[in-house]
Design a protein around this motif. Sequence first.
Motif, PDB file in Angstrom:
ATOM      1  N   ALA A 197       3.044  -4.767   9.776  1.00 31.02           N
ATOM      2  CA  ALA A 197       3.339  -4.242   8.444  1.00 31.02           C
ATOM      3  C   ALA A 197       4.800  -3.787   8.405  1.00 31.02           C
ATOM      4  CB  ALA A 197       2.427  -3.073   8.104  1.00 31.02           C
ATOM      5  N   GLU A 198       5.397  -3.844   7.223  1.00 27.31           N
ATOM      6  CA  GLU A 198       6.738  -3.297   6.994  1.00 27.31           C
ATOM      7  C   GLU A 198       6.565  -1.874   6.481  1.00 27.31           C
ATOM      8  OE1 GLU A 198       9.715  -4.628   7.553  1.00 27.31           O
ATOM      9  OE2 GLU A 198       8.920  -6.541   8.302  1.00 27.31           O
ATOM     10  N   VAL A 199       6.828  -0.907   7.341  1.00 27.99           N
ATOM     11  CA  VAL A 199       6.468   0.485   7.047  1.00 27.99           C
ATOM     12  C   VAL A 199       7.694   1.304   6.661  1.00 27.99           C
ATOM     13  CG1 VAL A 199       5.359   2.573   7.919  1.00 27.99           C
ATOM     14  CG2 VAL A 199       4.546   0.312   8.666  1.00 27.99           C
ATOM     15  N   THR A 200       7.558   2.048   5.575  1.00 27.59           N
ATOM     16  CA  THR A 200       8.551   3.056   5.183  1.00 27.59           C
ATOM     17  C   THR A 200       7.896   4.422   5.321  1.00 27.59           C
ATOM     18  OG1 THR A 200       9.572   1.553   3.586  1.00 27.59           O
ATOM     19  CG2 THR A 200      10.042   3.902   3.336  1.00 27.59           C
ATOM     20  N   GLU A 201       8.552   5.324   6.065  1.00 28.23           N
ATOM     21  CA  GLU A 201       8.025   6.674   6.251  1.00 28.23           C
ATOM     22  C   GLU A 201       8.936   7.677   5.545  1.00 28.23           C
ATOM     23  OE1 GLU A 201       7.399   7.191  10.643  1.00 28.23           O
ATOM     24  OE2 GLU A 201       7.932   5.072  10.587  1.00 28.23           O
ATOM     25  N   LYS A 202       8.330   8.623   4.848  1.00 28.27           N
ATOM     26  CA  LYS A 202       9.084   9.688   4.193  1.00 28.27           C
ATOM     27  C   LYS A 202       8.359  11.001   4.416  1.00 28.27           C
ATOM     28  CE  LYS A 202      12.370  11.305   1.519  1.00 28.27           C
ATOM     29  NZ  LYS A 202      13.793  11.275   1.901  1.00 28.27           N
ATOM     30  N   VAL A 203       9.046  11.945   5.059  1.00 27.81           N
ATOM     31  CA  VAL A 203       8.454  13.247   5.355  1.00 27.81           C
ATOM     32  C   VAL A 203       9.254  14.328   4.632  1.00 27.81           C
ATOM     33  CG1 VAL A 203       7.839  14.895   7.159  1.00 27.81           C
ATOM     34  CG2 VAL A 203       7.643  12.431   7.606  1.00 27.81           C
ATOM     35  N   TYR A 204       8.558  15.121   3.840  1.00 33.04           N
ATOM     36  CA  TYR A 204       9.190  16.215   3.087  1.00 33.04           C
ATOM     37  C   TYR A 204       8.869  17.536   3.779  1.00 33.04           C
ATOM     38  CZ  TYR A 204       9.573  12.698  -0.565  1.00 33.04           C
ATOM     39  OH  TYR A 204       9.867  11.551  -1.267  1.00 33.04           O
ATOM     40  N   ALA A 205       9.880  18.351   4.009  1.00 28.19           N
ATOM     41  CA  ALA A 205       9.675  19.639   4.669  1.00 28.19           C
ATOM     42  C   ALA A 205       9.057  20.639   3.698  1.00 28.19           C
ATOM     43  CB  ALA A 205      10.998  20.172   5.206  1.00 28.19           C
ATOM     44  N   ASN A 206       7.895  21.172   4.083  1.00 26.96           N
ATOM     45  CA  ASN A 206       7.278  22.285   3.356  1.00 26.96           C
ATOM     46  C   ASN A 206       7.050  21.992   1.876  1.00 26.96           C
ATOM     47  OD1 ASN A 206       7.354  24.190   5.651  1.00 26.96           O
ATOM     48  ND2 ASN A 206       9.567  24.022   5.378  1.00 26.96           N
ATOM     49  N   PHE A 207       6.704  20.732   1.560  1.00 28.36           N
ATOM     50  CA  PHE A 207       6.514  20.410   0.143  1.00 28.36           C
ATOM     51  C   PHE A 207       5.155  20.862  -0.371  1.00 28.36           C
ATOM     52  CE2 PHE A 207       5.252  17.862  -3.483  1.00 28.36           C
ATOM     53  CZ  PHE A 207       6.331  18.117  -4.321  1.00 28.36           C
ATOM     54  N   ALA A 243       0.833  -1.200   0.000  1.00 25.17           N
ATOM     55  CA  ALA A 243       0.000   0.000   0.000  1.00 25.17           C
ATOM     56  C   ALA A 243       0.867   1.249   0.000  1.00 25.17           C
ATOM     57  CB  ALA A 243      -0.936   0.005   1.206  1.00 25.17           C
ATOM     58  N   VAL A 244       0.377   2.255  -0.719  1.00 28.84           N
ATOM     59  CA  VAL A 244       1.004   3.571  -0.741  1.00 28.84           C
ATOM     60  C   VAL A 244      -0.034   4.577  -0.262  1.00 28.84           C
ATOM     61  CG1 VAL A 244       2.096   5.348  -2.163  1.00 28.84           C
ATOM     62  CG2 VAL A 244       2.440   2.918  -2.711  1.00 28.84           C
ATOM     63  N   LEU A 256       0.471   0.507  12.220  1.00 31.94           N
ATOM     64  CA  LEU A 256       0.767  -0.458  11.161  1.00 31.94           C
ATOM     65  C   LEU A 256       1.888  -1.407  11.582  1.00 31.94           C
ATOM     66  CD1 LEU A 256       0.612   2.031   8.168  1.00 31.94           C
ATOM     67  CD2 LEU A 256      -0.935   0.099   8.489  1.00 31.94           C
ATOM     68  N   LYS A 257       2.911  -0.844  12.213  1.00 35.08           N
ATOM     69  CA  LYS A 257       4.035  -1.680  12.665  1.00 35.08           C
ATOM     70  C   LYS A 257       3.582  -2.672  13.734  1.00 35.08           C
ATOM     71  CE  LYS A 257       7.413   1.963  11.719  1.00 35.08           C
ATOM     72  NZ  LYS A 257       8.250   3.032  12.326  1.00 35.08           N
ATOM     73  N   GLU A 258       2.729  -2.216  14.646  1.00 35.49           N
ATOM     74  CA  GLU A 258       2.208  -3.107  15.688  1.00 35.49           C
ATOM     75  C   GLU A 258       1.412  -4.263  15.077  1.00 35.49           C
ATOM     76  OE1 GLU A 258      -0.140  -0.721  18.296  1.00 35.49           O
ATOM     77  OE2 GLU A 258       1.562   0.555  18.881  1.00 35.49           O
ATOM     78  N   MET A 259       0.838  -4.008  13.895  1.00 33.04           N
ATOM     79  CA  MET A 259       0.033  -5.020  13.215  1.00 33.04           C
ATOM     80  C   MET A 259       0.856  -5.774  12.166  1.00 33.04           C
ATOM     81  SD  MET A 259      -3.510  -2.792  12.903  1.00 33.04           S
ATOM     82  CE  MET A 259      -4.591  -4.169  12.495  1.00 33.04           C
ATOM     83  N   SER A 284       4.119  -4.578   2.881  1.00 32.86           N
ATOM     84  CA  SER A 284       4.879  -3.325   2.778  1.00 32.86           C
ATOM     85  C   SER A 284       3.931  -2.143   2.604  1.00 32.86           C
ATOM     86  CB  SER A 284       5.843  -3.375   1.588  1.00 32.86           C
ATOM     87  OG  SER A 284       6.853  -4.334   1.806  1.00 32.86           O
ATOM     88  N   VAL A 285       4.163  -1.087   3.402  1.00 33.46           N
ATOM     89  CA  VAL A 285       3.346   0.127   3.329  1.00 33.46           C
ATOM     90  C   VAL A 285       4.276   1.329   3.264  1.00 33.46           C
ATOM     91  CG1 VAL A 285       1.567   1.529   4.431  1.00 33.46           C
ATOM     92  CG2 VAL A 285       1.511  -0.973   4.680  1.00 33.46           C
ATOM     93  N   LEU A 286       4.028   2.209   2.305  1.00 30.98           N
ATOM     94  CA  LEU A 286       4.762   3.469   2.190  1.00 30.98           C
ATOM     95  C   LEU A 286       3.858   4.602   2.648  1.00 30.98           C
ATOM     96  CD1 LEU A 286       7.049   5.368   1.220  1.00 30.98           C
ATOM     97  CD2 LEU A 286       6.049   5.221  -1.081  1.00 30.98           C
TER      98      LEU A 286
END
Length: 206
Positions: free
Chosen positions: A178-188, A124-125, A173-176, A149-151
């Motif tokens: 899932a393999e989670v990838t997090e990406k945070v963009y500043a002020n995008f 999932a994305v 998601l991690k507790e359940m 896998s979840v993005l």
Amino acid sequence: MSHTLNIKTAGIPLKQAKKALIMVHGRGGSAQDILSISQHLNVNDYAVLAPQALNHTWYPLSFMAPVDQNEPWLSSALEIIGETVQAVTDAGIAPENIYFFGFSQGACLALEFLVRNAQKFGGAVAIIGGVIGDKINRENYKGDFAGTSVLLATSNPDFHVPVERVYATANILKEMNAEVTEKVYANFGHFINEEEIQLANSIIFK
């Protein structure tokens, strides 16, 4: 108000596909809008389905409003996602070959559906979204993602989705499992960027 099942499609025919991608549009958007993004994803051999919200909105208020204030629209929207998944499984595609892509309100709806129905999915994305409600009700969240896998990608700040809710969603998601990838963009800003598409292709649609 309730939604009616109205699925737009792209990619290869569902009955010929071995994998399916369900795309969920945002507030004010459309199924056709979100389907156009699939042209940039590695999903050439997928059936692609996008349900259309009535009046282009899945629920009327913020996703962080009390849940009962977004009813009955929210429950109806979750049912539509469930019916879309059912259409895919009825065509013979197993859940582990079903993928999700949601943006903004669509990301929130997709995530809420997933945590309420956790199992081994393809992936999932969720771009700029989090689980729904003024408070997080873990009692609603059942199942085991079994390494799905979840993005999660977002902008900080975002005027609709606080980054704190994105992080809280990642933890759930991690507790359940899932393999989670997090990406945070500043002020995008409240958009989908090219790097998020590249990440989706390298992590989810590989």
